[in-house]
Design a protein around this motif. Sequence first.
Motif, PDB file in Angstrom:
ATOM      1  N   HIS A  55      10.693  17.565   0.388  1.00 48.28           N
ATOM      2  CA  HIS A  55      10.860  16.227   0.942  1.00 48.28           C
ATOM      3  C   HIS A  55       9.617  15.382   0.653  1.00 48.28           C
ATOM      4  N   ALA A  56       9.797  14.067   0.728  1.00 54.17           N
ATOM      5  CA  ALA A  56       8.670  13.142   0.647  1.00 54.17           C
ATOM      6  C   ALA A  56       8.235  12.836   2.077  1.00 54.17           C
ATOM      7  N   ALA A  85       1.381  15.542  -0.851  1.00 53.86           N
ATOM      8  CA  ALA A  85       1.721  16.309  -2.061  1.00 53.86           C
ATOM      9  C   ALA A  85       2.533  15.531  -3.094  1.00 53.86           C
ATOM     10  N   PRO A  86       2.140  14.306  -3.432  1.00 54.33           N
ATOM     11  CA  PRO A  86       2.949  13.522  -4.387  1.00 54.33           C
ATOM     12  C   PRO A  86       3.049  14.167  -5.765  1.00 54.33           C
ATOM     13  N   ALA A  87       2.041  14.933  -6.156  1.00 55.06           N
ATOM     14  CA  ALA A  87       2.050  15.540  -7.489  1.00 55.06           C
ATOM     15  C   ALA A  87       3.033  16.704  -7.590  1.00 55.06           C
ATOM     16  N   PHE A  88       3.536  17.184  -6.447  1.00 57.73           N
ATOM     17  CA  PHE A  88       4.421  18.346  -6.466  1.00 57.73           C
ATOM     18  C   PHE A  88       5.877  17.994  -6.161  1.00 57.73           C
ATOM     19  N   LEU A  89       6.134  16.753  -5.778  1.00 61.30           N
ATOM     20  CA  LEU A  89       7.481  16.388  -5.343  1.00 61.30           C
ATOM     21  C   LEU A  89       8.536  16.639  -6.415  1.00 61.30           C
ATOM     22  N   PHE A  90       8.224  16.303  -7.664  1.00 67.54           N
ATOM     23  CA  PHE A  90       9.212  16.444  -8.737  1.00 67.54           C
ATOM     24  C   PHE A  90       8.783  17.495  -9.762  1.00 67.54           C
ATOM     25  N   ALA A  91       7.834  18.345  -9.381  1.00 60.03           N
ATOM     26  CA  ALA A  91       7.339  19.375 -10.293  1.00 60.03           C
ATOM     27  C   ALA A  91       8.339  20.521 -10.410  1.00 60.03           C
ATOM     28  N   THR A  92       8.313  21.213 -11.547  1.00 57.10           N
ATOM     29  CA  THR A  92       9.164  22.400 -11.710  1.00 57.10           C
ATOM     30  C   THR A  92       8.756  23.466 -10.695  1.00 57.10           C
ATOM     31  N   ASP A  93       7.449  23.691 -10.592  1.00 57.75           N
ATOM     32  CA  ASP A  93       6.921  24.583  -9.571  1.00 57.75           C
ATOM     33  C   ASP A  93       6.436  23.694  -8.424  1.00 57.75           C
ATOM     34  N   LEU A 127       7.070  10.363   8.555  1.00 59.31           N
ATOM     35  CA  LEU A 127       8.352   9.880   8.058  1.00 59.31           C
ATOM     36  C   LEU A 127       8.778  10.769   6.902  1.00 59.31           C
ATOM     37  N   ARG A 128       9.990  11.290   6.973  1.00 56.25           N
ATOM     38  CA  ARG A 128      10.490  12.204   5.943  1.00 56.25           C
ATOM     39  C   ARG A 128      11.688  11.608   5.227  1.00 56.25           C
ATOM     40  N   LEU A 129      11.623  11.638   3.889  1.00 59.76           N
ATOM     41  CA  LEU A 129      12.697  11.179   3.017  1.00 59.76           C
ATOM     42  C   LEU A 129      13.168  12.332   2.146  1.00 59.76           C
ATOM     43  N   LEU A 177      14.170  13.648  -1.569  1.00 58.74           N
ATOM     44  CA  LEU A 177      13.669  13.238  -2.883  1.00 58.74           C
ATOM     45  C   LEU A 177      14.658  12.299  -3.569  1.00 58.74           C
ATOM     46  N   ASP A 178      15.924  12.504  -3.322  1.00 50.81           N
ATOM     47  CA  ASP A 178      16.931  11.604  -3.896  1.00 50.81           C
ATOM     48  C   ASP A 178      16.749  10.183  -3.374  1.00 50.81           C
ATOM     49  N   ASP A 179      16.455  10.056  -2.077  1.00 45.95           N
ATOM     50  CA  ASP A 179      16.258   8.723  -1.510  1.00 45.95           C
ATOM     51  C   ASP A 179      14.965   8.089  -2.009  1.00 45.95           C
ATOM     52  N   LEU A 180      13.905   8.898  -2.195  1.00 41.70           N
ATOM     53  CA  LEU A 180      12.664   8.358  -2.755  1.00 41.70           C
ATOM     54  C   LEU A 180      12.917   7.836  -4.167  1.00 41.70           C
ATOM     55  N   GLU A 181      13.639   8.617  -4.956  1.00 42.90           N
ATOM     56  CA  GLU A 181      13.963   8.200  -6.324  1.00 42.90           C
ATOM     57  C   GLU A 181      14.832   6.946  -6.307  1.00 42.90           C
ATOM     58  N   LYS A 182      15.743   6.872  -5.356  1.00 45.63           N
ATOM     59  CA  LYS A 182      16.619   5.698  -5.231  1.00 45.63           C
ATOM     60  C   LYS A 182      15.794   4.444  -4.967  1.00 45.63           C
ATOM     61  N   MET A 183      14.801   4.540  -4.082  1.00 48.61           N
ATOM     62  CA  MET A 183      13.955   3.380  -3.778  1.00 48.61           C
ATOM     63  C   MET A 183      13.142   2.963  -4.997  1.00 48.61           C
ATOM     64  N   MET A 184      12.633   3.945  -5.749  1.00 57.07           N
ATOM     65  CA  MET A 184      11.812   3.624  -6.923  1.00 57.07           C
ATOM     66  C   MET A 184      12.641   2.942  -8.002  1.00 57.07           C
ATOM     67  N   HIS A 185      13.903   3.315  -8.115  1.00 54.05           N
ATOM     68  CA  HIS A 185      14.781   2.649  -9.084  1.00 54.05           C
ATOM     69  C   HIS A 185      15.160   1.255  -8.594  1.00 54.05           C
ATOM     70  N   HIS A 186      15.236   1.106  -7.279  1.00 51.27           N
ATOM     71  CA  HIS A 186      15.626  -0.187  -6.695  1.00 51.27           C
ATOM     72  C   HIS A 186      14.515  -1.213  -6.858  1.00 51.27           C
ATOM     73  N   ASP A 187      13.248  -0.763  -6.742  1.00 47.19           N
ATOM     74  CA  ASP A 187      12.099  -1.673  -6.879  1.00 47.19           C
ATOM     75  C   ASP A 187      11.063  -1.000  -7.765  1.00 47.19           C
ATOM     76  N   GLN A 188      10.904  -1.537  -8.979  1.00 45.23           N
ATOM     77  CA  GLN A 188      10.035  -0.917  -9.972  1.00 45.23           C
ATOM     78  C   GLN A 188       8.567  -0.873  -9.528  1.00 45.23           C
TER      79      GLN A 188
END
Length: 232
Positions: free
Chosen positions: A59-60, A92-100, A116-118, A120-131
Amino acid sequence: MSTFVDIMDIDTLQGLKRCPLFNGLEEAEIIGLMHTVRYRINRYRKGDILAIAGSACQHADIIISGEMVAYITGPSGRVIRMADHQAGKLLAPAFLFATDNRYPVTVEATTDTAVLRLTLDDLEKMMHHDQRLMKNYLCVLSNIISMLTKKVRMLSMSVREKLCLYLKEQSKQQQSSSILLPLSRQALADHFGIQKYSLLRCLNELKQEGIIRVEGRYIHITSQLNAYLNSF
């Protein structure tokens, strides 16, 4: 205890405003983005564990209020304090989308803390919504790489060199030659991964050589510190 939130409270909004992920966004924009996703507020008491080293980072998590500490435990059982995290910290932002994606450290609340917990799909959704969030996330990762590069360099340094470099960086951050140490002597020793007596001995040596003056948690550095740092 965890609860889903439909209406954002002031503490949550203030915590998000401190998070570098939302740099450059107005309050209304942050609220608008958060209304596009589902998030959860997790509350931890002092001493509660958010994550154990080796567990999956699924989670984020953003600290809204309170403080947490990240640490590792060595083979001998000795605890090494790695970082202190305050409100606004994205964990841990460097590990959120890491393979390990396993946590390299244990994360523990040092005060009553709200996170606050999100997903990862919702975090990615927000990043796509606002660059801007994507750009801010990349900036966070770049800063981590820069910090780790400095830490790798410090591994080859003596205790004396580590301490002098730390004092110079604190002087720059505080914009003063009189530094209020943000950490206790023990916490600073843990930060360097050394015994407390080694730190105290080094401080005393620098004091005797006139490189610093010590008054409790205040350390006054002299021009000799820069001369010493320029020598290595």
